[in-house]
Design an enzyme around this catalytic site. Structure first.
Site, PDB file in Angstrom:
ATOM      1  N   ASN A  10       0.856  -1.187   0.000  1.00  0.00           N
ATOM      2  CA  ASN A  10       0.000   0.000   0.000  1.00  0.00           C
ATOM      3  C   ASN A  10       0.897   1.244   0.000  1.00  0.00           C
ATOM      4  O   ASN A  10       1.715   1.424   0.906  1.00  0.00           O
ATOM      5  CB  ASN A  10      -0.898  -0.036   1.251  1.00  0.00           C
ATOM      6  N   ASP A  12      -0.103   4.501  -0.099  1.00  0.00           N
ATOM      7  CA  ASP A  12      -0.814   5.738   0.273  1.00  0.00           C
ATOM      8  C   ASP A  12       0.100   6.777   0.915  1.00  0.00           C
ATOM      9  O   ASP A  12      -0.001   7.972   0.643  1.00  0.00           O
ATOM     10  CB  ASP A  12      -1.925   5.437   1.288  1.00  0.00           C
ATOM     11  N   HIS A  13       0.962   6.286   1.815  1.00  0.00           N
ATOM     12  CA  HIS A  13       1.687   7.267   2.627  1.00  0.00           C
ATOM     13  C   HIS A  13       2.898   7.867   1.934  1.00  0.00           C
ATOM     14  O   HIS A  13       3.501   8.817   2.448  1.00  0.00           O
ATOM     15  CB  HIS A  13       1.995   6.683   4.003  1.00  0.00           C
ATOM     16  N   HIS A  46      -5.601   3.645  -1.631  1.00  0.00           N
ATOM     17  CA  HIS A  46      -6.927   4.021  -1.125  1.00  0.00           C
ATOM     18  C   HIS A  46      -7.240   5.433  -1.610  1.00  0.00           C
ATOM     19  O   HIS A  46      -6.593   6.391  -1.193  1.00  0.00           O
ATOM     20  CB  HIS A  46      -6.896   3.955   0.406  1.00  0.00           C
ATOM     21  N   ARG A  48      -9.389   8.206  -1.074  1.00  0.00           N
ATOM     22  CA  ARG A  48     -10.365   8.669  -0.072  1.00  0.00           C
ATOM     23  C   ARG A  48     -11.189   9.813  -0.625  1.00  0.00           C
ATOM     24  O   ARG A  48     -10.724  10.561  -1.495  1.00  0.00           O
ATOM     25  CB  ARG A  48      -9.626   9.152   1.186  1.00  0.00           C
ATOM     26  N   ARG A  52      -6.849  12.831   0.846  1.00  0.00           N
ATOM     27  CA  ARG A  52      -5.773  13.281   1.737  1.00  0.00           C
ATOM     28  C   ARG A  52      -4.415  12.700   1.341  1.00  0.00           C
ATOM     29  O   ARG A  52      -3.391  13.244   1.701  1.00  0.00           O
ATOM     30  CB  ARG A  52      -6.087  12.952   3.197  1.00  0.00           C
ATOM     31  N   HIS A  53      -4.414  11.559   0.644  1.00  0.00           N
ATOM     32  CA  HIS A  53      -3.120  11.057   0.155  1.00  0.00           C
ATOM     33  C   HIS A  53      -3.195  10.792  -1.352  1.00  0.00           C
ATOM     34  O   HIS A  53      -2.832  11.654  -2.150  1.00  0.00           O
ATOM     35  CB  HIS A  53      -2.582   9.872   0.977  1.00  0.00           C
ATOM     36  N   GLU A  73      -8.652   0.539  -2.935  1.00  0.00           N
ATOM     37  CA  GLU A  73      -9.481   0.589  -1.724  1.00  0.00           C
ATOM     38  C   GLU A  73     -10.419   1.775  -1.863  1.00  0.00           C
ATOM     39  O   GLU A  73      -9.986   2.882  -2.223  1.00  0.00           O
ATOM     40  CB  GLU A  73      -8.602   0.770  -0.488  1.00  0.00           C
ATOM     41  N   THR A 103      -7.054   6.655  10.109  1.00  0.00           N
ATOM     42  CA  THR A 103      -6.874   5.565   9.152  1.00  0.00           C
ATOM     43  C   THR A 103      -8.161   4.755   9.182  1.00  0.00           C
ATOM     44  O   THR A 103      -9.109   5.137   9.869  1.00  0.00           O
ATOM     45  CB  THR A 103      -5.633   4.715   9.537  1.00  0.00           C
ATOM     46  N   THR A 104      -8.214   3.663   8.426  1.00  0.00           N
ATOM     47  CA  THR A 104      -9.438   2.865   8.406  1.00  0.00           C
ATOM     48  C   THR A 104      -9.532   2.128   9.733  1.00  0.00           C
ATOM     49  O   THR A 104      -8.860   1.127   9.953  1.00  0.00           O
ATOM     50  CB  THR A 104      -9.404   1.872   7.222  1.00  0.00           C
ATOM     51  N   GLU A 154     -11.182  -9.358   3.228  1.00  0.00           N
ATOM     52  CA  GLU A 154      -9.895  -9.001   3.833  1.00  0.00           C
ATOM     53  C   GLU A 154     -10.142  -8.818   5.322  1.00  0.00           C
ATOM     54  O   GLU A 154     -10.940  -7.975   5.735  1.00  0.00           O
ATOM     55  CB  GLU A 154      -9.321  -7.725   3.215  1.00  0.00           C
ATOM     56  N   HIS A 198      -3.638  -4.500   7.839  1.00  0.00           N
ATOM     57  CA  HIS A 198      -3.754  -3.299   8.669  1.00  0.00           C
ATOM     58  C   HIS A 198      -2.857  -3.401   9.895  1.00  0.00           C
ATOM     59  O   HIS A 198      -3.036  -4.289  10.720  1.00  0.00           O
ATOM     60  CB  HIS A 198      -5.185  -2.993   9.129  1.00  0.00           C
ATOM     61  N   GLY A 199      -1.885  -2.517   9.937  1.00  0.00           N
ATOM     62  CA  GLY A 199      -1.011  -2.413  11.103  1.00  0.00           C
ATOM     63  C   GLY A 199       0.091  -3.456  11.159  1.00  0.00           C
ATOM     64  O   GLY A 199       0.824  -3.514  12.152  1.00  0.00           O
ATOM     65  N   GLY A 220       1.115  -1.320   4.360  1.00  0.00           N
ATOM     66  CA  GLY A 220       1.494   0.001   3.882  1.00  0.00           C
ATOM     67  C   GLY A 220       2.305   0.812   4.858  1.00  0.00           C
ATOM     68  O   GLY A 220       3.520   0.961   4.715  1.00  0.00           O
TER      69      GLY A 220
HETATM   70  N1  PXP Z   1      -5.912  -3.161   4.096  1.00  0.00           N
HETATM   71  C1  PXP Z   1      -6.856  -2.191   4.095  1.00  0.00           C
HETATM   72  C2  PXP Z   1      -8.231  -2.534   3.613  1.00  0.00           C
HETATM   73  C3  PXP Z   1      -6.559  -0.883   4.512  1.00  0.00           C
HETATM   74  O1  PXP Z   1      -7.513   0.070   4.512  1.00  0.00           O
HETATM   75  C4  PXP Z   1      -5.234  -0.585   4.897  1.00  0.00           C
HETATM   76  C5  PXP Z   1      -4.882   0.814   5.297  1.00  0.00           C
HETATM   77  O2  PXP Z   1      -5.104   1.676   4.255  1.00  0.00           O
HETATM   78  C6  PXP Z   1      -4.284  -1.612   4.856  1.00  0.00           C
HETATM   79  C7  PXP Z   1      -4.655  -2.892   4.478  1.00  0.00           C
HETATM   80  C8  PXP Z   1      -2.855  -1.365   5.207  1.00  0.00           C
HETATM   81  O3  PXP Z   1      -2.723  -0.985   6.526  1.00  0.00           O
HETATM   82  P1  PXP Z   1      -1.329  -0.402   7.034  1.00  0.00           P
HETATM   83  O4  PXP Z   1      -1.093   0.852   6.254  1.00  0.00           O
HETATM   84  O5  PXP Z   1      -1.550  -0.175   8.475  1.00  0.00           O
HETATM   85  O6  PXP Z   1      -0.304  -1.448   6.734  1.00  0.00           O
END
Ligand code: PXP
Length: 252
Positions: A10, A12-13, A46, A48, A52-53, A73, A103-104, A154, A198-199, A220
């Site tokens: 991911n 995004d950042h 993602h 949004r 924002r990103h 996403e 974040t989500t 997911e 996520h995380g 990400g």
């Molecule tokens: N999966 C989904 C559906 C997400 O929304 C995100 C965060 O955008 C991630 C995975 C990745 O999470 P992280 O950036 O914390 O690794």
């Protein structure tokens, strides 16, 4: 791809940092290219509502200039559906979205919003886009995803990763990991492909990667943060290697 476990990176950042100054650097597309060379199997972004990103132009460029499949996403809104149908990414992952969140923060409440989500899932599926629903690892959510005929779920690993931060390897972490394991088994039993994310970090990825039914991890924030210290290629390579190691240990 190794051991049937794909890595979606991911990006995004990278866009978050670019947008902090409003210019063109660092370019998320360049990050996607580097991630691809370093062993990513897919790119996740993602778009949004508040942009924002990642922005609309990023999606356009990722679709046309990257060889890897794009996992878009998106919130289940008319605006995002129109964008997805215009670009036809390989996959679309429906996520909940609130403007004030950082974040989500939680999974999509598919069980409570089945009829609201149904037209979006159907429109994406009919367009040949692989639909994934980002959900908490709960039976009711997985069963609702099945009724909606989404091919993929997911599983949100946020609670699991937060438990690790509070007490690495502790009782709460073990409980959250068990929830993920049970949810992944149920998803497979119902014929759904199972992804997770996520995380996730170097500390938490291996027990999740070892869950046999999980076919894809989307990672990400940690990778982009780690890239500051070691470079993106090194961070992705190490994550890929840790996933492979966990998978190989499982089947050894
Ligand atoms: N999966 C989904 C559906 C997400 O929304 C995100 C965060 O955008 C991630 C995975 C990745 O999470 P992280 O950036 O914390 O690794």
């Amino acid at each position: 791809m190794t051991q049937n476990l794909r890595l979606g990176v991911n990006i995004d950042h990278v866009a978050t940092i670019r947008n902090a100054r409003g210019g063109l650097h660092p370019d998320p597309l360049r990050a996607a290219q580097l991630a691809a060379q370093a062993g990513a199997d897919g790119i996740t972004a993602h778009l949004r509502e508040d942009r924002r990103h990642i922005g609309d132009e990023d999606i356009e460029r990722l679709i046309h200039e990257i060889d890897l499949p794009l996992n878009l996403e998106m919130a289940a809104t008319q605006e995002m559906l129109a964008i997805a149908l215009r670009h036809r990414p390989h996959a679309a992952c429906l996520v909940p979205e609130r403007r004030e969140e950082r974040t989500t923060e939680g999974g999509l409440d598919v069980a409570a919003q089945e009829s609201v989500l149904q037209p979006t899932v159907a429109a994406l599926r009919d367009a040949g886009i692989r639909v994934s629903l980002f959900i908490a690892p709960e039976r009711a959510q997985i069963e609702a995803a099945k009724r909606l005929e989404a091919p993929v779920v997911e599983l949100h690993t946020g609670a699991c990763c937060e438990a690790w931060l509070v007490s690495p390897g502790g009782a709460q972490w073990q409980m959250e990991l068990d929830r993920l394991r049970a949810a992944a088994a149920l998803a497979e039993e119902l014929g759904l492909e199972c992804h997770a994310g996520h995380g996730l970090t170097f500390d938490t990825v291996q027990p999740v990667a070892a869950i046999r039914e999980v076919r894809e991890l989307n990672i990400g924030h940690f990778l982009i943060g780690e890239a500051i210290f070691s470079g993106l290629d090194s961070a992705v390579q190490r994550m890929r290697a840790m996933m492979n190691e966990a998978r190989a240990a499982r089947t050894a």
